[in-house]
Write a protein that holds these residues in place. Structure first.
Motif, PDB file in Angstrom:
ATOM      1  N   THR A   1       0.076   5.599  -3.698  1.00  0.00           N
ATOM      2  CA  THR A   1      -0.936   6.297  -2.954  1.00  0.00           C
ATOM      3  C   THR A   1      -2.093   5.537  -2.247  1.00  0.00           C
ATOM      4  O   THR A   1      -2.518   4.728  -2.871  1.00  0.00           O
ATOM      5  N   LEU A   2      -2.078   5.345  -1.071  1.00  0.00           N
ATOM      6  CA  LEU A   2      -3.101   4.517  -0.428  1.00  0.00           C
ATOM      7  C   LEU A   2      -4.252   5.165   0.268  1.00  0.00           C
ATOM      8  O   LEU A   2      -3.842   5.905   1.060  1.00  0.00           O
TER       9      LEU A   2
ATOM     10  N   ASN B   1       5.511  -4.112   3.405  1.00  0.00           N
ATOM     11  CA  ASN B   1       4.224  -4.135   4.419  1.00  0.00           C
ATOM     12  C   ASN B   1       4.285  -3.095   5.216  1.00  0.00           C
ATOM     13  O   ASN B   1       5.345  -2.559   5.782  1.00  0.00           O
ATOM     14  N   LEU B   2       3.377  -2.242   5.368  1.00  0.00           N
ATOM     15  CA  LEU B   2       3.375  -1.016   6.248  1.00  0.00           C
ATOM     16  C   LEU B   2       1.765  -0.759   6.827  1.00  0.00           C
ATOM     17  O   LEU B   2       0.738  -1.599   6.384  1.00  0.00           O
ATOM     18  N   VAL B   3       1.920  -0.450   8.159  1.00  0.00           N
ATOM     19  CA  VAL B   3       0.370  -0.048   9.023  1.00  0.00           C
ATOM     20  C   VAL B   3       0.107   1.080   9.057  1.00  0.00           C
ATOM     21  O   VAL B   3       1.157   2.114   9.186  1.00  0.00           O
ATOM     22  N   SER B   4      -1.076   1.631   9.174  1.00  0.00           N
ATOM     23  CA  SER B   4      -1.694   2.980   9.356  1.00  0.00           C
ATOM     24  C   SER B   4      -2.781   3.029  10.115  1.00  0.00           C
ATOM     25  O   SER B   4      -3.427   2.049  10.420  1.00  0.00           O
ATOM     26  N   ALA B   5      -2.794   4.288  10.808  1.00  0.00           N
ATOM     27  CA  ALA B   5      -3.934   4.207  11.972  1.00  0.00           C
ATOM     28  C   ALA B   5      -4.641   5.586  11.497  1.00  0.00           C
ATOM     29  O   ALA B   5      -3.671   6.729  11.345  1.00  0.00           O
ATOM     30  N   GLY B   6      -5.837   5.973  11.886  1.00  0.00           N
ATOM     31  CA  GLY B   6      -6.409   7.344  11.693  1.00  0.00           C
ATOM     32  C   GLY B   6      -7.510   7.674  12.828  1.00  0.00           C
ATOM     33  O   GLY B   6      -7.802   6.947  13.577  1.00  0.00           O
ATOM     34  N   LEU B   7      -8.006   8.813  12.641  1.00  0.00           N
ATOM     35  CA  LEU B   7      -9.043   9.368  13.311  1.00  0.00           C
ATOM     36  C   LEU B   7     -10.438   8.690  12.829  1.00  0.00           C
ATOM     37  O   LEU B   7     -11.347   9.149  13.541  1.00  0.00           O
TER      38      LEU B   7
ATOM     39  N   LEU C   1       2.212  -3.247  -0.389  1.00  0.00           N
ATOM     40  CA  LEU C   1       2.695  -2.118  -1.381  1.00  0.00           C
ATOM     41  C   LEU C   1       2.307  -2.907  -2.740  1.00  0.00           C
ATOM     42  O   LEU C   1       2.616  -1.796  -3.683  1.00  0.00           O
ATOM     43  N   GLN C   2       2.255  -3.959  -2.863  1.00  0.00           N
ATOM     44  CA  GLN C   2       1.939  -4.438  -4.323  1.00  0.00           C
ATOM     45  C   GLN C   2       0.200  -4.044  -4.856  1.00  0.00           C
ATOM     46  O   GLN C   2       0.030  -4.039  -5.933  1.00  0.00           O
ATOM     47  N   LYS C   3      -0.354  -3.593  -3.683  1.00  0.00           N
ATOM     48  CA  LYS C   3      -1.728  -3.371  -3.995  1.00  0.00           C
ATOM     49  C   LYS C   3      -2.128  -2.103  -3.323  1.00  0.00           C
ATOM     50  O   LYS C   3      -1.476  -1.577  -2.295  1.00  0.00           O
ATOM     51  N   THR C   4      -3.321  -1.425  -3.858  1.00  0.00           N
ATOM     52  CA  THR C   4      -3.628  -0.119  -3.421  1.00  0.00           C
ATOM     53  C   THR C   4      -4.552  -0.214  -2.482  1.00  0.00           C
ATOM     54  O   THR C   4      -5.613   0.722  -2.157  1.00  0.00           O
ATOM     55  N   ARG C   5      -5.176  -1.335  -1.896  1.00  0.00           N
ATOM     56  CA  ARG C   5      -5.938  -1.593  -0.967  1.00  0.00           C
ATOM     57  C   ARG C   5      -5.540  -2.432   0.343  1.00  0.00           C
ATOM     58  O   ARG C   5      -4.616  -3.207   0.124  1.00  0.00           O
ATOM     59  N   PRO C   6      -5.860  -2.291   1.467  1.00  0.00           N
ATOM     60  CA  PRO C   6      -5.408  -3.241   2.714  1.00  0.00           C
ATOM     61  C   PRO C   6      -5.643  -4.460   2.666  1.00  0.00           C
ATOM     62  O   PRO C   6      -6.632  -4.990   1.764  1.00  0.00           O
TER      63      PRO C   6
END
Length: 386
Positions: free
Chosen positions: A134-135, A154-160, A169-174
């Motif tokens: 859970t990130l 590796n994944l990327v996310s974007a938000g409002l 994904l080895q870490k829970t921080r970007p």
């Protein structure tokens, strides 16, 4: 010529996905839990309304198992057999903490990323749906998520919250965070012309080129923000294309044209456009004049963010400082390219669609490069990308 695919839905279509493999299938999801599967000719293969009748907000075919279609509705994910829509083969209840906005599968189909209204990104094991990560770092709705090709962790996310984040994904921080509002302020975007409304760069849709190193993010300011990832997964450079006169809702790299850097975009201005980004300074930086972003102390951007966000952001900020803040350093050292005005021709193809764009899906249909457009209506429109 544009073609209409109709009678598959009774409500506004919210999302579209296309399968990979020898037999091309298209899936669309709409309000009220409707899901329809189409052939590449536009004939209906099957239809289902999912239990609970919550909006179908994202549809994704497995890249490794053509008989698996993942559909987000409410906070759940249903796995369907697209050839036999009798009911879910598997159900992941409470896959999201709140309503899910986007799904993404890695290249092997073994991990499913879920972005939801809480701002969290969950990574689920496939099959089974067990939450393995859970990130949490977005301070507002997480609207879009994508895995990087060739880099399954590796994944990327974007938000409002106007932030784009790259995760390992080895870490829970970007690994790094780019705040699009900081970028806009550095570019002096807020000196708007008289009568022009300023839209903040709320991030709606993130896409990764097939090489895995170029990100495109459609935002409410009408721009598609571009980022190049360098060695060590660092943010190497960022810039933007002014793509739409109103909010840009969709941006998707097209992986079946002459190179990896074709991008199709859609917006609230009812336009659909195809861009050749191969010569954009972010994509091809050699020989271009670049402006290095000023080295900003992290405290300043934190102060700005605190003014905009809720109380929980303050605790996040304190946590960041305690953890050393290297993710901001990774983004802060990136070079910034001023908006690309070198390409006078603008988009290579511009389509006046006539309605706000909900979703775009590039696809090869019967051998023809195409884009499938979902809008406020219950029909799909298919345009050739030629």
């Amino acid at each position: 010529m544009a073609r209409q695919w109709s009678e598959g839905h009774s409500t506004s279509i919210l999302c579209v996905g296309v399968s990979v493999g020898p037999e091309t299938l298209i899936a669309s999801g709409s309000e009220g839990g409707e899901v329809t599967v189409w052939s590449q000719e536009g004939t209906i293969v099957g239809r289902i309304t999912l239990s609970g009748e919550e909006d179908s907000t994202s549809v994704v075919f497995s890249p490794s198992a053509p008989n698996q279609l993942f559909v987000a509705h409410g906070d759940a994910v249903s796995v369907l057999d697209p050839r036999s829509l009798k009911g879910p083969v598997e159900e992941y209840q409470a896959a999201g903490e709140e309503e899910i906005n986007a799904l993404a599968l890695n290249e092997t189909g073994s991990a499913l990323a879920v972005a939801d209204d809480s701002g969290a990104v969950r990574v689920l094991e496939v099959p089974g749906g067990k939450v393995c990560r859970t990130l949490r770092r977005h301070t507002n709705i997480c609207s879009s998520v994508a895995f990087r090709p060739h880099r399954p962790n590796n994944l990327v996310s974007a938000g409002l919250d106007m932030q784009v984040m790259l995760w390992g994904l080895q870490k829970t921080r970007p690994l790094w965070t780019l705040n699009l509002q900081d970028v806009a302020e550095e570019e002096g975007d807020q000196q708007q012309r008289p009568g022009q409304l300023f839209n903040p760069p709320l991030a709606h849709c993130i896409s990764v080129s097939s090489c895995g190193n170029i990100l495109g993010c459609a935002a409410e300011d009408g721009r598609v923000h571009l980022m190049r990832i360098g060695s060590g997964s660092k943010l190497e450079q960022h810039g933007a294309v002014k793509a739409h006169s109103q909010g840009a809702s969709q941006a998707h790299f097209v992986n079946f044209l002459s190179h990896s850097y074709w991008l199709v975009t859609g917006g609230n201005d009812s336009q659909v456009a195809l861009w050749d980004l191969s010569k954009h300074p972010v994509v091809a930086p050699e020989g271009k004049i670049q402006k290095t972003a000023p080295q900003r102390r992290k405290g300043k951007s934190k102060a700005k963010r605190k003014e905009q966000s809720q109380e929980k952001t303050k605790t996040d900020a304190q946590k960041d400082e305690a953890e050393g803040g290297d993710e901001a350093g990774a983004a802060g050292s990136a070079e910034e390219v001023t908006e690309d005005k070198s390409d006078k021709s603008g988009p290579k193809l511009s389509i006046s669609h006539g309605d706000k764009v909900n979703w775009l899906c590039p696809a090869v249909l019967k051998g023809e490069p195409s884009v499938i457009v979902a809008d406020q209506s219950s029909s799909l429109t298919v345009y050739p990308l030629s």
